[in-house]
Write a protein that holds these residues in place. Structure first.
Motif, PDB file in Angstrom:
ATOM      1  N   VAL A   3       0.084 -12.453  13.075  1.00 41.65           N
ATOM      2  CA  VAL A   3       0.536 -11.160  13.568  1.00 41.65           C
ATOM      3  C   VAL A   3      -0.610 -10.471  14.299  1.00 41.65           C
ATOM      4  N   ASN A   4      -0.353 -10.024  15.538  1.00 41.89           N
ATOM      5  CA  ASN A   4      -1.451  -9.432  16.296  1.00 41.89           C
ATOM      6  C   ASN A   4      -1.558  -7.926  16.114  1.00 41.89           C
ATOM      7  N   PHE A   5      -0.563  -7.284  15.508  1.00 39.73           N
ATOM      8  CA  PHE A   5      -0.672  -5.860  15.199  1.00 39.73           C
ATOM      9  C   PHE A   5       0.472  -5.453  14.289  1.00 39.73           C
ATOM     10  N   ARG A   6       0.141  -4.640  13.292  1.00 35.95           N
ATOM     11  CA  ARG A   6       1.153  -3.928  12.513  1.00 35.95           C
ATOM     12  C   ARG A   6       0.599  -2.537  12.213  1.00 35.95           C
ATOM     13  N   ALA A   7       1.491  -1.555  12.178  1.00 29.88           N
ATOM     14  CA  ALA A   7       1.074  -0.175  11.931  1.00 29.88           C
ATOM     15  C   ALA A   7       0.564  -0.037  10.502  1.00 29.88           C
ATOM     16  N   GLY A   8      -0.362   0.878  10.312  1.00 28.11           N
ATOM     17  CA  GLY A   8      -0.961   1.074   8.993  1.00 28.11           C
ATOM     18  C   GLY A   8      -0.147   2.009   8.120  1.00 28.11           C
ATOM     19  N   LEU A   9       1.123   1.720   7.961  1.00 28.76           N
ATOM     20  CA  LEU A   9       2.009   2.529   7.115  1.00 28.76           C
ATOM     21  C   LEU A   9       2.543   1.676   5.980  1.00 28.76           C
ATOM     22  N   ASP A  10       2.436   2.168   4.735  1.00 27.94           N
ATOM     23  CA  ASP A  10       3.067   1.445   3.645  1.00 27.94           C
ATOM     24  C   ASP A  10       4.574   1.717   3.669  1.00 27.94           C
TER      25      ASP A  10
END
Length: 685
Positions: free
Chosen positions: A233-240
């Motif tokens: 994965v090249n990006f995921r938002a930092g939200l749980d």
């Protein structure tokens, strides 16, 4: 290195083989892949750099059915405006995405019309004939620097590598594009020369987290659930989970974007990313492509040219400033987004104009000024094509806010243009600026970079902007086919692939930004501008992180720039950066070539109205690379810094030819020489 995997694939069989790397020191690296890809004999071991996450993806292209440079389309296929199709539009394969990405990125950066130079001055087949297809190997990796966001790095090695002088050319992406973003520029030149090409998306690229569907993109472009394939994965938002649920309830159908919402400042690492790409290139070459008798490729026997255009050019300059290991031999860049520190001891003078001392403003500073005043100023350029960015409502709004003093829209437009030009943004760009505005270029850069410098996650909704797919201007669910296509056709900033900027505070509810109010969301533009004129301590620190010193470690450097650049103003980037280098000891081999009648985005030259006025800067970028090669390999001297006075094609835009494009001259005329005397940089008209 424990637990790292190397994934080996062949184009022919699509076979996949994985090996665990428990300890590679002193052993033949990738021995388990030898039957697929590695030349025979023992391979000297360089460990893969420790930043590689999840191993290496490898493809071999035969140059007939598929290739490194054109994605199998050939020169004519790239010139076809219709993109290659997907068998299943909602689930394209990695190979289909790659081909479409090459097609999209090629066409985005150069004028693809024959009259403008495609197929005669540049293009895959120029200089090598045939379809312009180049056989070789492609290696794709994801770098992890511990902040949760991936930096894509790719190394292409043509089959002609090692015939003659071995070489590496860097190709960091322009703009916020993905890893194929420099395929048409440094990629084309390097592959034709037989060099390995080291690409990187610089931590920007096409990373999109659809927060409602909770899907993300892999390094190869396919969409997957956000919780899967962590090493790809090249990006995921930092939200749980809870934070994402709350955000979706308040702001449904929004997207987190890699460059804008990583929560870091990717630009601060651009130079390091370029050096990482070179380091990975050396490792790949020694793993897969050792020299005769197993000779290692090292900086001492390999010519390394740091290159690329725009943001990629700025990244290569920053890499050279921080190259403590001596990886880079020389630099050739075009229209670089470089933010030099301000040195008040010198001024810039163009021709007989007054000296200009307020140079070296950051791109964020200049772009937010243009974003604020540009929609009004566009009305002062009535003959400019593509003037959809013009706005009488913006003029009136600026007047109401005391930012313009004139009465009447036409007078306000003229005053707005005076404000822009008074900021050191050259009048030569005025005709182009409405076109950039019509494509929301200043607006999108301002929003993206504001978020990056503020280190703002998607949940911040900085200045009340968000990103979304829109139907009739209203945020809507991102259709699977549109989501699947983003990796290939996205440019890294909205608007792209029907993803647009949203004004969350629009009357009647969130909608597409520019159409949200009669003044094109003036409050949003004022907020973005305020971050430049009154930055917080953290925002100012981010801007300080991207400043360039001009200390190029004695390396030979060639910079070319168009005088009509309306995105990265010469007075705030290339011109003062060149002067800064001249104040640095040992910088005698830096050259600056300024090209008249050339802008920033050559792709606009294909449009009627622009074709008659502008010449391809791309042509001079290739000349700069040729000059640097001749200097490094053959010891030829670099021509002196100079203005290159081109001749526009004129009415009817007849096919461009040598009469339009005089060369960078080794013996330039006295009235063309660019001079710096320690206190003034003199640029001839």
């Amino acid at each position: 290195m424990t637990g790292m995997k190397i994934v080996c694939r062949t184009k022919r069989s699509r076979a996949i083989r994985s090996i665990s790397m428990i300890s590679l020191l002193g052993s033949a690296l990738l021995a388990g892949c030898a039957g697929l890809d590695t030349p025979g004999g023992d391979v000297p071991g360089y460990d893969l750099p420790g930043f590689v996450r999840g191993g290496i993806l490898h493809e071999r292209y035969d140059g007939r059915t598929d290739d490194l440079l054109t994605g199998g389309l050939g020169s004519a296929g790239l010139a076809n405006p219709s993109p290659p199709t997907f068998a299943d539009p909602s689930h394209p394969t990695a190979a289909e995405l790659r081909t479409r990405a090459i097609h999209a990125n090629y066409r985005a950066l150069v004028d693809m019309t024959p009259g403008g130079g495609y197929g005669t001055l540049y293009g895959p087949a120029v200089g090598i004939g045939g379809l312009g297809m180049i056989a070789g190997h492609e290696y794709l990796a994801l770098a992890d620097h511990g902040d949760g966001s991936g930096v894509t790095i790719m190394v292409q090695v043509p089959d002609s590598f090692g015939i003659g002088q071995t070489c590496i050319v860097t190709a960091p992406s322009s703009g916020s594009r993905g890893v194929y973003g420099a395929i048409a520029t440094a990629g084309e030149w390097g592959l034709k020369r037989g060099c390995a090409v080291a690409y990187t998306d610089k931590g920007t690229g096409i990373g999109v987290h659809d927060l409602s569907a909770d899907t993300v993109g892999l390094v190869t472009g396919e969409r997957v659930p956000a919780g899967s394939s962590p090493d790809r994965v090249n990006f995921r938002a930092g939200l749980d989970g809870a934070a994402r649920t709350a955000f979706n309830a308040a702001f449904p159908n929004r997207l987190a974007w890699k460059h804008a919402h990583s929560g870091g400042n990717p630009e601060s690492r651009w130079g390091r990313d370029v050096l990482d790409s070179i380091e990975l290139a050396f490792a790949i070459l020694n793993i897969h492509h050792p020299g005769p008798n197993g000779r290692r490729h090292v900086p001492a026997n390999t010519v390394v040219i740091a290159s690329s255009v725009s943001n990629g050019g700025g990244a290569s300059l920053r890499a050279t400033e921080t190259d403590l290991s001596g990886l880079i031999d020389g630099v050739a860049v075009s229209e670089p987004n470089v933010n030099p520190i301000h040195d008040p001891s010198f001024a810039i003078r163009q021709g007989g104009q007054p000296p200009f001392r307020s140079h070296s403003r950051s791109l964020y500073d200049t772009i937010t000024l243009v974003n604020l005043y540009g929609p009004c100023a566009a009305l002062a350029v009535p003959d400019a094509p593509l003037d959809a960015g013009a706005s009488a409502g913006r003029c009136e709004g600026l007047f109401r806010n005391g930012l313009l003093k004139s009465s009447g829209v036409q007078a306000q437009a003229a005053e707005a243009m005076e404000v822009i030009n008074g900021y050191g943004i050259l009048p030569e760009q005025n005709f182009l600026q409405p076109a950039y505005g019509s494509f929301s270029v200043p607006q999108s850069i301002a929003v993206t970079y504001a978020n990056a410098y503020a280190k703002a996650g998607v949940e911040r909704n900085l200045c009340d902007y968000s990103f979304a797919y829109a139907e009739k201007g209203i945020p809507a669910p991102l259709p699977p086919a549109a989501a699947a296509d983003l990796f290939a056709t996205g440019n890294g900033i909205p608007p792209t692939g029907k993803v647009v900027l949203i004004n969350n505070n629009a009357p009647g509810g969130p909608r597409e930004d520019r159409s949200s109010t009669l003044d094109q969301n003036l409050p949003g533009a004022l907020c973005l501008r305020g971050l430049a004129t009154n930055p917080s301590e953290g925002f100012r620190a981010s801007l300080d992180e991207i400043r360039a010193t001009g200390g190029l470690r004695g390396k030979p450097v060639v910079i070319v720039n168009g005088r009509a650049d309306g995105i990265i103003p010469p007075n705030h980037a290339s011109r003062p950066y060149y002067a800064l280098t001249q104040k640095t000891p040992g910088a005698g081999n830096v050259r600056y070539y300024e090209v008249t009648n050339a802008g920033h985005l050559d792709a606009f030259n294909a449009f009627p109205g622009f074709d008659a006025r502008y010449v391809p800067l791309h042509h001079y970028f290739f000349q700069a690379l040729d000059l640097m090669w001749d200097h490094l390999v053959n010891g030829a001297s670099l021509p002196p810094s100079q203005v290159v006075r081109t001749v526009p094609r004129g009415p009817g835009a007849p096919a461009i030819g040598p009469a339009n494009l005089p060369p960078i001259r080794r013996e330039a005329a006295e009235d063309a020489l660019i001079r710096f005397d320690g206190t003034e940089l003199s640029i001839p008209e």
